[in-house]
Design an enzyme around this catalytic site. Structure first.
Site, PDB file in Angstrom:
ATOM      1  N   SER A 157      -1.269  -4.419  -1.109  1.00 32.50           N
ATOM      2  CA  SER A 157      -0.772  -3.091  -1.430  1.00 32.50           C
ATOM      3  C   SER A 157      -1.366  -2.597  -2.759  1.00 32.50           C
ATOM      4  CB  SER A 157       0.759  -3.148  -1.457  1.00 32.50           C
ATOM      5  OG  SER A 157       1.309  -1.876  -1.455  1.00 32.50           O
ATOM      6  N   ASP A 322       1.873  -1.585  10.135  1.00 31.58           N
ATOM      7  CA  ASP A 322       2.003  -1.053   8.772  1.00 31.58           C
ATOM      8  C   ASP A 322       1.648   0.429   8.802  1.00 31.58           C
ATOM      9  OD1 ASP A 322       1.842  -0.406   6.099  1.00 31.58           O
ATOM     10  OD2 ASP A 322       0.499  -2.056   5.553  1.00 31.58           O
ATOM     11  N   HIS A 355       4.609  -2.829   6.628  1.00 34.61           N
ATOM     12  CA  HIS A 355       3.880  -3.085   5.376  1.00 34.61           C
ATOM     13  C   HIS A 355       4.289  -4.425   4.754  1.00 34.61           C
ATOM     14  CE1 HIS A 355       1.548  -2.151   1.894  1.00 34.61           C
ATOM     15  NE2 HIS A 355       2.582  -2.055   1.081  1.00 34.61           N
TER      16      HIS A 355
END
Lengths: 383, 196
Positions: A157, A322, A355
């Site tokens: 991320s 995600d 995610h």
């Protein structure tokens, strides 16, 4: 700690501090005269000092990536599943460095730290950080540890964005860049979610224009709401259905506005829990760093030209469900890397977790990460 | 190394850029990187094969070839290789154009549906041919676009694709002199070298 956990755990770790008094010139033009970075290390640095991996954290992470601080810790570090002896980031082979980024709230200099100029917490006066500022400060920490070139910079991320920034800004100081569930820039939708999170914090009456520490209050409700919203976007629709469905909290509908469904209870718990451990100004700062990240902007929005700076190998991983950092965003990056003729490995992993998948020990994902890093070590030994 | 890969190997120039579509475990690219100093990139759909490529130090990207190669720019590779997956594509004719859009040259291999054993199977048994090389039942075979050498060569002609070289081999990838007497009957696998 269970027996299984301790066997593959880096064990008890003690956070370390590094203080810097060389001013750091930030992307905003402002200057941080001195600062502290909290970090932890796992494994042993070899004689050639070339087996170091820097692990960069995402929005709410910190320097405590693996192991535990006290015997009775309920949870290990945030990426304990991936870091340890025999794990993908194998501490039998690598020396792993994890730090709390500037602007954070776990010991590194940030909005809750005391501003030496005023003797009061920085609060909203703490400079807005850019990913490139973080990377610059990380490079100074690596200098301090007397490491010239990292074997890899790894992150998921927002952490992946830091890894990418390393590849662009310090091409000769890393051999591999590993970006998991990340992107070359945020989409408008993503910035929109961040803005709602920020608004919920800033509109909390106890935010006090960011000077809540001076006022002795805390924007708990706002931070809690921000986290609840974030959490929704980190899960996939399927994983939420799977985990909570429409299950009732008390077995029946209450016909009031209190918690009816399990998902509500879960989100409230997550929000509440988070609001106790996190600083509201740090949350604002982290989301801004995410929004501002766009390394191609310095190259007339040409991502290929931007990536041409890099000389390292790249591992890119995305997860099928995600939607916050979708596989398409990773593929944009992969396409540009192919066009820039860089060495790249890319896998979209089938995973139901959304995610959040990057924190789970999904077999294909962990095998790939493990083998990629092992291969990096073998290739290095041959040169 | 697989015998068909050995033949392909000979057609690839040192230090060139090679794209291997459906690269499997990365065997060809790994060999080419080691001994010919090529810059290789593989594309593969199966995760375990992608991991096998990474283990060999081969660059590899997960991609569904049926979605095309739109993400690659024109002539970004010297040679594009596609072994044994041409007949599995949704639109092999379009892929043929794509191969020569992204590469200066293409190398394609596929099993010959015109081989005498296949003809005999269909002719005498009246059922869709199965063999060691074609082990799947008609309803669940990945080989959805079988063709013969002749079919392929007609397609190349129609699309203005030049066949620079062709090697026809048996199932053990050996090239025997008599195969070339009646390649479309005696050859089991053809390896084509194409350009535009």
């Amino acid at each position: 700690m269970s027996v299984e956990n301790t066997e593959q755990s880096v064990g008890k770790v003690v956070p370390q501090m590094a203080d810097f008094d060389t001013p750091l010139v930030l992307r905003s033009g402002r200057v941080l005269d001195s600062y502290r970075l909290m970090y932890e290390t796992y494994g042993t640095l070899n004689d050639r000092r070339d087996n170091a991996i820097l692990v960069c954290h995402a929005l709410s992470g910190n320097h405590h990536a693996a192991g535990y601080h006290h015997e009775d810790d309920k949870n290990p570090g945030w990426w304990d599943g991936a870091i340890g002896p025999g794990k993908p980031i194998d501490t039998n082979h690598f020396f792993v460095i994890a730090l709390n980024n500037l602007g954070g709230c776990d010991g590194s200099t940030g909005p809750a730290s005391i501003d030496p100029a005023t003797g009061k917490p920085f609060g909203p006066d703490f400079p807005v950080m850019d990913v490139s500022d973080w990377v610059q400060s990380q490079a100074r920490l690596i200098d301090r540890l007397d490491i010239r070139c990292l074997a890899a910079v790894v992150g998921g991320s927002l952490g992946g964005m830091q890894a990418l920034r390393w590849a662009i800004d310090f091409p000769d100081r890393l051999r591999h860049c590993v970006m998991i569930a990340s992107a070359a820039k945020l989409t408008a939708q993503n910035i929109a979610f961040n803005e709602v999170a920020r608004q919920s914090i800033m509109k909390d009456p106890q935010f006090c224009d960011g000077r809540y520490l001076d006022a002795g209050v805390y924007p708990k409700q706002g931070l809690s709401l921000a986290r609840m919203l974030g959490h929704i976007t980190y899960l996939s629709e399927d994983s939420m259905r799977e985990k909570f469905g429409r299950d009732h909290k008390s077995g029946t509908l209450n016909f009031n506005y209190d918690v009816d469904f399990q998902i509500e209870s879960y989100l409230r718990y997550q929000g509440e829990h988070f609001s106790h451990r996190f600083d509201a100004n740090t949350y604002l700062l982290m989301t801004k760093a995410l929004d501002y990240f766009d390394p191609a902007a310095d190259f007339d929005d040409d991502l290929v030209a931007c990536l041409a700076q890099a000389t390292c190998g790249f591992l890119i991983v995305s997860f099928s469900t995600d939607w916050r950092f979708s596989p398409e965003r990773s593929e944009e990056l992969v396409n540009a890397l192919m066009e820039a003729k860089k060495s790249v490995a890319y896998m979209e992993v089938d995973a139901p977790q959304g995610h959040d998948a990057f924190l789970f020990p999904i077999p294909d994902y962990f095998s790939l990460l493990s083998i990629y890093l092992k291969q990096a070590l073998v290739a290095e030994a041959q040169t | 190394m697989r015998a068909d890969l050995e033949i392909i190997y000979e057609w690839i120039s040192p230090q060139s850029r090679v794209l291997d579509l459906g690269c499997g475990d990365g065997e060809l690219l790994s060999q080419l990187q080691k001994t010919r100093a090529v810059t290789g990139l593989g594309m593969e759909i199966e995760n375990d094969k992608i991991i096998a490529c990474v283990e060999k130090g081969v660059s590899v990207v997960k991609q569904d070839l049926n979605k095309g190669l739109q993400n690659l720019s024109d002539k970004c590779f010297d040679t594009v290789v596609m072994t044994q997956s041409f007949q599995q594509l949704d639109a092999p004719h379009l892929m043929l154009d794509e191969l020569l859009r992204v590469g200066h040259e293409a190398i394609v291999t596929f099993p010959n549906f015109g081989h005498w054993t296949t003809r005999r199977y269909l002719g005498f048994k009246g059922r869709m041919p199965m063999s060691e090389a074609l082990p799947h039942m008609w309803f669940d075979t990945p080989n959805i676009h079988h063709c013969t050498f002749k079919d392929f060569e007609v397609l190349c002609l129609e699309r203005n694709i030049r066949i620079k070289e062709r090697t026809v081999v048996d199932s053990t990838h050996q090239s025997r002199w008599f195969i070339n007497l009646f390649p479309n009957i005696l050859g089991e696998i053809a390896i084509y070298r194409l350009s535009k």
